[in-house]
Design a protein around this motif. Structure first.
Motif, PDB file in Angstrom:
ATOM      1  N   ARG A  29      30.607  83.750  42.661  1.00  0.00           N
ATOM      2  CA  ARG A  29      29.660  83.580  42.540  1.00  0.00           C
ATOM      3  C   ARG A  29      28.210  82.683  42.301  1.00  0.00           C
ATOM      4  O   ARG A  29      27.263  82.768  42.838  1.00  0.00           O
ATOM      5  CB  ARG A  29      29.470  85.066  42.475  1.00  0.00           C
ATOM      6  N   GLU A  30      28.752  82.828  40.951  1.00  0.00           N
ATOM      7  CA  GLU A  30      27.898  81.846  40.442  1.00  0.00           C
ATOM      8  C   GLU A  30      27.731  80.516  41.400  1.00  0.00           C
ATOM      9  O   GLU A  30      26.709  79.806  40.991  1.00  0.00           O
ATOM     10  CB  GLU A  30      28.347  80.598  39.167  1.00  0.00           C
ATOM     11  N   ALA A  31      28.817  80.192  41.687  1.00  0.00           N
ATOM     12  CA  ALA A  31      28.912  78.708  42.044  1.00  0.00           C
ATOM     13  C   ALA A  31      27.908  78.664  43.512  1.00  0.00           C
ATOM     14  O   ALA A  31      26.556  77.599  44.029  1.00  0.00           O
ATOM     15  CB  ALA A  31      30.365  77.726  43.185  1.00  0.00           C
TER      16      ALA A  31
ATOM     17  N   SER B  66      20.410  77.743  45.230  1.00  0.00           N
ATOM     18  CA  SER B  66      19.622  77.796  44.499  1.00  0.00           C
ATOM     19  C   SER B  66      19.424  76.085  44.834  1.00  0.00           C
ATOM     20  O   SER B  66      17.633  75.877  44.979  1.00  0.00           O
ATOM     21  CB  SER B  66      19.329  77.937  42.953  1.00  0.00           C
ATOM     22  N   ALA B  67      20.163  75.115  44.764  1.00  0.00           N
ATOM     23  CA  ALA B  67      19.315  73.705  44.793  1.00  0.00           C
ATOM     24  C   ALA B  67      18.876  73.482  46.786  1.00  0.00           C
ATOM     25  O   ALA B  67      18.219  72.901  46.743  1.00  0.00           O
ATOM     26  CB  ALA B  67      20.846  73.223  44.995  1.00  0.00           C
TER      27      ALA B  67
ATOM     28  N   ASN C 287      15.066  74.833  46.266  1.00  0.00           N
ATOM     29  CA  ASN C 287      14.180  74.112  45.599  1.00  0.00           C
ATOM     30  C   ASN C 287      14.495  72.618  46.110  1.00  0.00           C
ATOM     31  O   ASN C 287      13.860  71.619  45.507  1.00  0.00           O
ATOM     32  CB  ASN C 287      14.953  73.576  44.240  1.00  0.00           C
ATOM     33  N   GLY C 288      14.924  72.133  47.297  1.00  0.00           N
ATOM     34  CA  GLY C 288      14.936  71.030  47.904  1.00  0.00           C
ATOM     35  C   GLY C 288      15.912  70.043  46.815  1.00  0.00           C
ATOM     36  O   GLY C 288      15.778  68.786  46.730  1.00  0.00           O
ATOM     37  N   LEU C 289      16.430  70.739  45.764  1.00  0.00           N
ATOM     38  CA  LEU C 289      17.638  69.251  45.064  1.00  0.00           C
ATOM     39  C   LEU C 289      18.885  68.748  45.789  1.00  0.00           C
ATOM     40  O   LEU C 289      19.594  69.624  46.777  1.00  0.00           O
ATOM     41  CB  LEU C 289      18.031  70.788  43.391  1.00  0.00           C
TER      42      LEU C 289
END
Length: 126
Positions: A39-41, A47-48, A51-53
């Motif tokens: 779940r964290e991965a 999120s990446a 945020n465009g990371l």
């Protein structure tokens, strides 16, 4: 006699519960930890992306060749096709591929010359 049966039932249920715990060997905690890590991965990847990371190598699933998501197929010219046909005819004349079925029922290709199976024209069994 009734007391003996009641005690037997209680002892059997306690031993069954302890046997189930003993069979777990603590892997329930490992499974919960693995699910939490998954779940964290997934959250980190989302999120990446949001945020465009750049994604980590383990998070990338897109296939691309040369940095592009598409592969262009160029039509071969008539000269290239003619050269391929001539090369394939020369290979067929030299190698003389024949399909033979062995005693297990597998189809195998036999060649008259060595190293004919390494050619790009090796399609006799297909």
């Amino acid at each position: 006699m009734r007391i003996f049966i009641a005690i037997s039932i209680v002892v059997a249920s306690v031993s069954s519960a302890s046997a189930q715990f003993a069979m777990d060997h603590g892997h329930a905690a490992d499974a919960a930890q693995a699910a939490s890590a998954r779940r964290e991965a997934e959250r980190a990847k989302a999120s990446a992306i949001a945020n465009g990371l750049p994604l980590l190598p383990s998070q990338q699933t897109n296939f691309s060749v040369g940095g592009r998501n598409t592969v262009r197929v160029y039509a071969r010219t008539e000269e290239e096709q003619k050269a391929d046909r001539a090369a394939e005819a020369a290979w067929s004349a030299r190698c003389k591929p024949t399909v033979v079925e062995d005693r297990e029922g597998l189809r195998r290709v036999k060649y008259a010359e060595r190293d004919c199976d390494l050619s790009r024209f090796n399609t006799a069994g297909n």
